[in-house]
Write a protein that holds these residues in place. Sequence first.
Motif, PDB file in Angstrom:
ATOM      1  N   MET A   1       0.737  -1.195  -0.001  1.00 21.55           N
ATOM      2  CA  MET A   1      -0.098  -0.012  -0.209  1.00 21.55           C
ATOM      3  C   MET A   1       0.780   1.270  -0.009  1.00 21.55           C
ATOM      4  N   SER A   2       0.453   2.199  -0.871  1.00 22.04           N
ATOM      5  CA  SER A   2       1.504   3.321  -0.838  1.00 22.04           C
ATOM      6  C   SER A   2       0.588   4.329  -0.307  1.00 22.04           C
ATOM      7  N   SER A   3       1.122   5.595   0.094  1.00 18.94           N
ATOM      8  CA  SER A   3       0.672   6.809   0.761  1.00 18.94           C
ATOM      9  C   SER A   3       0.932   8.150  -0.028  1.00 18.94           C
ATOM     10  N   ILE A   4      -0.215   8.723  -0.408  1.00 18.94           N
ATOM     11  CA  ILE A   4       0.181   9.769  -1.198  1.00 18.94           C
ATOM     12  C   ILE A   4      -0.199  11.087  -0.296  1.00 18.94           C
ATOM     13  N   LEU A   5       0.620  12.085   0.065  1.00 15.02           N
ATOM     14  CA  LEU A   5       0.447  13.062   0.736  1.00 15.02           C
ATOM     15  C   LEU A   5       0.071  14.374  -0.063  1.00 15.02           C
ATOM     16  N   LEU A   6      -1.089  14.878   0.077  1.00 13.36           N
ATOM     17  CA  LEU A   6      -1.434  15.741  -0.650  1.00 13.36           C
ATOM     18  C   LEU A   6      -1.819  17.287   0.086  1.00 13.36           C
ATOM     19  N   LEU A   7      -0.971  18.198  -0.409  1.00 16.49           N
ATOM     20  CA  LEU A   7      -0.749  19.488   0.407  1.00 16.49           C
ATOM     21  C   LEU A   7      -1.476  20.516  -0.687  1.00 16.49           C
ATOM     22  N   THR A   8      -2.549  21.140  -0.300  1.00 14.90           N
ATOM     23  CA  THR A   8      -3.255  22.307  -0.899  1.00 14.90           C
ATOM     24  C   THR A   8      -2.787  23.533   0.108  1.00 14.90           C
ATOM     25  N   SER A   9      -2.676  24.913  -0.655  1.00 12.83           N
ATOM     26  CA  SER A   9      -2.660  25.770   0.306  1.00 12.83           C
ATOM     27  C   SER A   9      -3.186  27.097  -0.222  1.00 12.83           C
ATOM     28  N   SER A  10      -3.843  26.990  -1.386  1.00 10.67           N
ATOM     29  CA  SER A  10      -4.610  28.307  -1.924  1.00 10.67           C
ATOM     30  C   SER A  10      -5.686  28.529  -0.921  1.00 10.67           C
ATOM     31  N   PRO A  11      -5.968  29.821  -0.627  1.00 15.48           N
ATOM     32  CA  PRO A  11      -7.207  30.358   0.039  1.00 15.48           C
ATOM     33  C   PRO A  11      -8.286  30.637  -0.869  1.00 15.48           C
ATOM     34  N   ARG A  12      -8.113  30.501  -2.212  1.00 18.69           N
ATOM     35  CA  ARG A  12      -9.359  30.569  -3.115  1.00 18.69           C
ATOM     36  C   ARG A  12     -10.132  29.437  -3.208  1.00 18.69           C
ATOM     37  N   ALA A  13     -11.388  29.723  -3.412  1.00 15.56           N
ATOM     38  CA  ALA A  13     -12.400  29.015  -3.271  1.00 15.56           C
ATOM     39  C   ALA A  13     -12.460  28.213  -4.811  1.00 15.56           C
ATOM     40  N   GLU A  14     -12.271  28.837  -5.751  1.00 19.91           N
ATOM     41  CA  GLU A  14     -11.903  28.417  -7.152  1.00 19.91           C
ATOM     42  C   GLU A  14     -10.554  28.346  -7.646  1.00 19.91           C
ATOM     43  N   SER A  15      -9.710  27.401  -6.975  1.00 16.44           N
ATOM     44  CA  SER A  15      -8.475  27.478  -7.014  1.00 16.44           C
ATOM     45  C   SER A  15      -7.836  26.094  -8.095  1.00 16.44           C
ATOM     46  N   ALA A  16      -7.302  26.846  -9.067  1.00 18.43           N
ATOM     47  CA  ALA A  16      -6.674  25.996 -10.219  1.00 18.43           C
ATOM     48  C   ALA A  16      -5.524  24.859  -9.329  1.00 18.43           C
ATOM     49  N   SER A  17      -4.407  25.562  -8.855  1.00 20.09           N
ATOM     50  CA  SER A  17      -3.720  24.649  -8.127  1.00 20.09           C
ATOM     51  C   SER A  17      -4.427  23.488  -7.143  1.00 20.09           C
ATOM     52  N   THR A  18      -5.542  23.738  -6.497  1.00 19.00           N
ATOM     53  CA  THR A  18      -5.992  22.828  -5.351  1.00 19.00           C
ATOM     54  C   THR A  18      -6.921  21.978  -6.501  1.00 19.00           C
ATOM     55  N   SER A  19      -7.525  22.156  -7.431  1.00 21.80           N
ATOM     56  CA  SER A  19      -8.292  21.252  -7.958  1.00 21.80           C
ATOM     57  C   SER A  19      -7.199  20.354  -9.236  1.00 21.80           C
ATOM     58  N   ILE A  20      -6.225  20.875  -9.710  1.00 24.98           N
ATOM     59  CA  ILE A  20      -5.541  20.192 -10.513  1.00 24.98           C
ATOM     60  C   ILE A  20      -4.692  19.060  -9.593  1.00 24.98           C
ATOM     61  N   ALA A  21      -4.163  19.775  -8.637  1.00 26.95           N
ATOM     62  CA  ALA A  21      -3.269  18.769  -7.573  1.00 26.95           C
ATOM     63  C   ALA A  21      -4.237  17.678  -6.966  1.00 26.95           C
ATOM     64  N   THR A  22      -5.595  17.937  -6.367  1.00 27.36           N
ATOM     65  CA  THR A  22      -6.358  16.874  -5.961  1.00 27.36           C
ATOM     66  C   THR A  22      -6.467  15.875  -7.056  1.00 27.36           C
ATOM     67  N   GLU A  23      -7.081  16.375  -8.281  1.00 21.03           N
ATOM     68  CA  GLU A  23      -7.111  15.419  -9.288  1.00 21.03           C
ATOM     69  C   GLU A  23      -5.887  14.353  -9.630  1.00 21.03           C
ATOM     70  N   LEU A  24      -4.852  15.146  -9.519  1.00 21.32           N
ATOM     71  CA  LEU A  24      -3.276  14.298  -9.859  1.00 21.32           C
ATOM     72  C   LEU A  24      -3.306  13.318  -8.896  1.00 21.32           C
ATOM     73  N   ALA A  25      -3.496  13.671  -7.488  1.00 21.83           N
ATOM     74  CA  ALA A  25      -3.464  12.653  -6.458  1.00 21.83           C
ATOM     75  C   ALA A  25      -4.469  11.511  -6.492  1.00 21.83           C
ATOM     76  N   GLU A  26      -5.622  11.886  -6.981  1.00 23.24           N
ATOM     77  CA  GLU A  26      -6.621  10.845  -6.968  1.00 23.24           C
ATOM     78  C   GLU A  26      -6.254  10.018  -8.222  1.00 23.24           C
TER      79      GLU A  26
END
Length: 204
Positions: A1-26
Amino acid sequence: MSSILLLTSSPRAESASTSIATELAERIKGQSAGSVIVHRDLAANPLPHIDDLFTAAIRKPAEERTAQEAAAVKTSDELVDELLAADTVVIGTGLINFNIYSSLKTWIDNVARAGRTFKYTESGPVGLATGKKVYVVLASGGVYSQGPAVAMNHAVPYLKSVLGFLGIADLEVIYVEGLAFGAEAAEKAISAAKARAEELAVAA
């Protein structure tokens, strides 16, 4: 089993960095049965800044810390454990004032721990958080990966330096840039970043 640490840091509700990072982790999670994602939303749940009590505590063995010192270092210990347990780290951040969000910088301050994520030796410091792959999703209104503004991109050199100091040298950057150049440019930037993220996830 592998562990993926997802760190998101944008305060924006509609954040490109958050959505793409989350999608990548998934997507990376989907490549390996039994993989898990540990998500730290550093904007929604900001970490404590380090202070005198913290710096005193980390210089002592755990058994010698006072109750106050133990409490001051508890969150940092948890963050270090998460980092050391991770096989993959996915970081989502915007480029603000030419560097990363302060919430992500605070995470770094909490995990850069002598004796845990790096050590000093006679030949110099040695990173202890080895064997990890890091993906950084970096969003920006302008273009900082190339052209005249590249020298103002302090985020990528900083992350490469500090993570390399901790022993993490395998780092890929996914740029989501030019978001302030109009709706069409933003749409193209997001589409290109998503396509790149998908490529990297398949290769993970």
